[in-house]
Design a protein around this motif. Sequence first.
Motif, mmCIF file in Angstrom:
data_model
loop_
_atom_site.group_PDB
_atom_site.id
_atom_site.type_symbol
_atom_site.label_atom_id
_atom_site.label_comp_id
_atom_site.label_asym_id
_atom_site.label_seq_id
_atom_site.Cartn_x
_atom_site.Cartn_y
_atom_site.Cartn_z
ATOM 1 N N ARG A 115 11.875 -5.381 10.193
ATOM 2 C CA ARG A 115 10.972 -4.317 9.772
ATOM 3 C C ARG A 115 9.681 -4.934 9.259
ATOM 4 N N ILE A 116 8.601 -4.218 9.404
ATOM 5 C CA ILE A 116 7.334 -4.633 8.798
ATOM 6 C C ILE A 116 7.065 -3.621 7.692
ATOM 7 N N ASP A 117 7.821 -3.781 6.615
ATOM 8 C CA ASP A 117 7.778 -2.769 5.567
ATOM 9 C C ASP A 117 6.543 -2.865 4.682
ATOM 10 N N ILE A 118 5.782 -3.937 4.769
ATOM 11 C CA ILE A 118 4.554 -4.008 3.966
ATOM 12 C C ILE A 118 3.590 -2.893 4.380
ATOM 13 N N ALA A 119 3.611 -2.542 5.672
ATOM 14 C CA ALA A 119 2.764 -1.440 6.143
ATOM 15 C C ALA A 119 3.225 -0.118 5.536
ATOM 16 N N LEU A 120 4.530 0.028 5.349
ATOM 17 C CA LEU A 120 5.060 1.291 4.828
ATOM 18 C C LEU A 120 4.732 1.512 3.354
#
Length: 171
Positions: free
Chosen positions: A74-79
């Motif tokens: 996941r690229i959760d920093i964007a979220l």
Amino acid sequence: MNKISTLFARLFDLFAAVAALLLLAMVAVVTADILLRNAVGIGFSWANEVTEYALYIITLLTAPWLLRRGQHVRIDIALVTVPPRMAWTMEAMADIVGLAASLVLIWYGAIMTVQSARLGSLTIKNLVFPEWWLLAPLPVCFALIALEFVFRFSRLLGAPRTRRIEATSVG
């Protein structure tokens, strides 16, 4: 839908346990191979090949389980940098794209498996066996992943319009 999702969660837990046992067996085989090579000069000629296949199977067995737990890539920093409603929308889009990609991989995985079986293709290394044995788990795994994307999307639709909290490593 929740009962079916729960049943599949148990199946995914079982797959993860089998993957853990495969990893344990793989460690035992590699260790025994190294010890035998150093102690008596001979080992298992098939050890590297079997561990390669085991890694592949472990990956396929754990993929639906990791997705279920939200621990897949996941690229959760964007979220965490976008507004909550936008994060929810991004999660929904990711589930839809993940489902679509899984369906494509089911299709092509099934075609490859059937063609390999029809042609009688063999995997020839230290061990010789029909190639479709290695290919068959691929469409099955992606069918389970596709199903989990459906479950995730269903859970998301019933959740507050914010980002998923599971497995968020930032923020």
